[in-house]
Design an enzyme around this catalytic site. Structure first.
Site, PDB file in Angstrom:
ATOM      1  N   SER A 184     -14.713  39.785 -11.183  1.00 50.30           N
ATOM      2  CA  SER A 184     -14.206  41.164 -11.204  1.00 50.30           C
ATOM      3  C   SER A 184     -12.833  41.204 -11.865  1.00 50.30           C
ATOM      4  O   SER A 184     -12.017  40.292 -11.668  1.00 50.30           O
ATOM      5  CB  SER A 184     -14.116  41.686  -9.762  1.00 50.30           C
ATOM      6  OG  SER A 184     -13.570  42.982  -9.759  1.00 50.30           O
ATOM      7  N   ASN A 237     -13.483  37.263   1.372  1.00 48.38           N
ATOM      8  CA  ASN A 237     -12.426  38.238   1.093  1.00 48.38           C
ATOM      9  C   ASN A 237     -11.672  38.697   2.330  1.00 48.38           C
ATOM     10  O   ASN A 237     -10.586  39.235   2.229  1.00 48.38           O
ATOM     11  CB  ASN A 237     -13.018  39.454   0.368  1.00 48.38           C
ATOM     12  CG  ASN A 237     -14.227  40.020   1.078  1.00 48.38           C
ATOM     13  OD1 ASN A 237     -15.205  39.316   1.328  1.00 48.38           O
ATOM     14  ND2 ASN A 237     -14.181  41.292   1.419  1.00 48.38           N
ATOM     15  N   ALA A 273     -17.721  43.700  -9.907  1.00 48.73           N
ATOM     16  CA  ALA A 273     -18.492  42.656  -9.225  1.00 48.73           C
ATOM     17  C   ALA A 273     -19.597  43.242  -8.349  1.00 48.73           C
ATOM     18  O   ALA A 273     -20.600  42.576  -8.102  1.00 48.73           O
ATOM     19  CB  ALA A 273     -17.566  41.778  -8.397  1.00 48.73           C
ATOM     20  N   CYS A 318     -12.719  47.292   1.153  1.00 52.49           N
ATOM     21  CA  CYS A 318     -14.017  47.699   0.602  1.00 52.49           C
ATOM     22  C   CYS A 318     -14.860  48.399   1.651  1.00 52.49           C
ATOM     23  O   CYS A 318     -15.755  49.154   1.343  1.00 52.49           O
ATOM     24  CB  CYS A 318     -14.790  46.498   0.092  1.00 52.49           C
ATOM     25  SG  CYS A 318     -13.748  45.171  -0.432  1.00 52.49           S
TER      26      CYS A 318
HETATM   27  N1  PMP Z   1     -17.109  40.541  -3.807  1.00 49.71           N
HETATM   28  C1  PMP Z   1     -15.964  40.305  -3.164  1.00 49.71           C
HETATM   29  C2  PMP Z   1     -15.801  39.004  -2.433  1.00 49.71           C
HETATM   30  C3  PMP Z   1     -14.939  41.243  -3.164  1.00 49.71           C
HETATM   31  O1  PMP Z   1     -13.803  41.001  -2.512  1.00 49.71           O
HETATM   32  C4  PMP Z   1     -15.137  42.452  -3.871  1.00 49.71           C
HETATM   33  C5  PMP Z   1     -14.059  43.521  -3.911  1.00 49.71           C
HETATM   34  N2  PMP Z   1     -13.615  43.927  -2.661  1.00 49.71           N
HETATM   35  C6  PMP Z   1     -16.351  42.659  -4.538  1.00 49.71           C
HETATM   36  C7  PMP Z   1     -17.314  41.682  -4.487  1.00 49.71           C
HETATM   37  C8  PMP Z   1     -16.628  43.921  -5.295  1.00 49.71           C
HETATM   38  O2  PMP Z   1     -15.926  43.921  -6.507  1.00 49.71           O
HETATM   39  P1  PMP Z   1     -15.718  45.273  -7.341  1.00 49.71           P
HETATM   40  O3  PMP Z   1     -14.653  46.044  -6.636  1.00 49.71           O
HETATM   41  O4  PMP Z   1     -15.296  44.788  -8.705  1.00 49.71           O
HETATM   42  O5  PMP Z   1     -17.013  45.996  -7.393  1.00 49.71           O
END
Ligand code: PMP
Length: 376
Positions: free
Chosen positions: A200, A150, A70, A324
């Site tokens: 994702s 998130n 994502a 993240c």
């Molecule tokens: N958007 C949101 C709301 C997420 O929670 C995350 C993952 N933490 C991402 C984007 C990024 O996704 P990916 O780990 O697949 O790059």
């Protein structure tokens, strides 16, 4: 016993996803672009997942484009749409609580001449669709608004905002990051009035390193990664067939039980909140009507990282803020009105439908123990 309560960071791949990935690696190992049978077998796996994703969000499969996750989908949406539509219309509107993959991309576009308007929640900590609509004008090329936050589980009024925006400004492109909502809430592109949707694999028991971007037919997105013109030239690079197959297996497994699982996790959230209610210093940072999959709390006076490692010593795994941001505070809690000391002690508990009351009991007991033993 391991208690994994960090499912918003990532989920354990389901058995079906693992089996699909193994099959793709051992038997269907061809390059989907190859013209022979081995290549075709790999292409069939990719197309099968494309169909599963498309059907899950109510679109045609030709409008699904695979990415590495994502983060890349969000980059492609913002960079690709602003490159296509942003020559004259320089304004991009985002929520102030986006994931870093939207926020940092918007900041980069800002440095390159775009005007970024970040819509915060109001004083009451809530989002109102009108605030997004009122920020739009003839100078706006794109609005990007995540569906479920998130860090707190807050559900943003995407449908209300996008439908009003499309009525008033049909030329504005609408993008929603549905990473935390996919397979948790029913998502239909038409109902949300979304032109672009990021998904994702690893948040839905698929696997890491795969994602997708839905691009409504007729909407232009210029590629960010150029090369061999895979994915109709929108995203070059040989497709990660094993991870795409795993993503498809997870979507097929979970797409029929979205409502049942939401109800089950809602009951788990109620159970968790009931137990937390009897622990004095604990306050709840998530809204009552947020996604039940994410519960953000603070044990006031106890720093997140210290508590996280205390819980880890008992094989209980949660997040401080969001994984993240590698333990860094993202500022999102502050936007929701959760300030300083309380944000410093925030813990995110994120569940799945497989989470049990027993696991919640173990977590709450360890948290109480930590509150006594851990120094601020
Ligand atoms: N958007 C949101 C709301 C997420 O929670 C995350 C993952 N933490 C991402 C984007 C990024 O996704 P990916 O780990 O697949 O790059």
């Amino acid at each position: 016993m391991e208690v994994y309560l960090d499912n918003a960071a990532t989920t354990k791949p389901c058995a079906e996803a693992v089996a699909a990935a193994v099959e793709a690696m051992t038997e269907k190992y061809g390059n989907p672009s190859s013209l022979h049978r081995v290549g075709l077998n790999a292409q069939l796996l990719v197309d099968d997942t494309r169909k599963a994703l498309a059907s899950a969000i109510g679109v045609e499969s030709e409008n699904i484009y695979f990415t590495s996750g994502a983060t890349e989908s969000n980059n492609l949406a913002l960079r690709g749409a602003s490159a296509a539509y942003g020559r004259k219309r320089k304004k991009i509107i985002i929520s102030a609580v986006e994931h870093a993959s939207v926020e940092e991309t918007a900041s980069d576009l800002e440095r390159n001449g775009f005007e970024i308007v970040r819509i915060p929640p109001r004083e009451d900590g809530r989002y109102y669709a009108a605030d997004f609509v009122n920020a739009c004008g003839d100078d706006t090329c794109l609005v990007s608004m995540m569906y479920i936050n998130n860090e707190t589980g807050y559900i943003l009024p995407v449908k209300e905002a996008f439908s009003a925006i499309k009525r008033k400004f049909p030329d504005i492109i609408t993008h929603t990051d549905c990473v935390q909502a996919f397979m948790k809430l029913p998502i239909k592109a038409n109902v949300l009035c979304a032109d672009l949707i990021s998904l994702s694999g690893h948040k839905i028991h698929g696997g890491k390193g795969v994602g997708a971007l839905y691009i409504r037919k007729g909407v232009r997105v210029l590629p960010v990664i150029t090369g061999g013109k895979q994915e109709k030239g929108i995203r070059s690079g040989t497709e990660s067939v094993p991870m795409i197959a795993a993503f498809g297996a997870a979507v097929k497994k979970f797409s029929q039980t979205i409502t049942e699982r939401y109800e089950k996790v809602s009951m788990l959230k109620a159970y968790l909140l009931g137990k937390l209610g009897s622990i004095d210093v604990v306050v709840i940072n998530s809204p009552e009507d947020g996604s039940p999959y994410v519960v953000n709390i603070s044990a006031e006076g106890k720093r997140s990282e210290i508590m996280l490692h205390f819980l880890e010593s008992k094989e209980i795994y949660v997040s401080s803020g969001s994984a993240c941001s590698k333990g860094q505070q993202s500022g999102v809690l502050g936007q929701f009105g959760i300030k300083d000391k309380r944000a410093d002690s925030a813990l995110r508990i994120s569940m799945t439908a497989e989470t049990t009351e027993e696991e919640i009991d173990i977590f709450c007991e360890a948290l109480s123990d930590g509150i006594e033993k851990v120094r601020g």
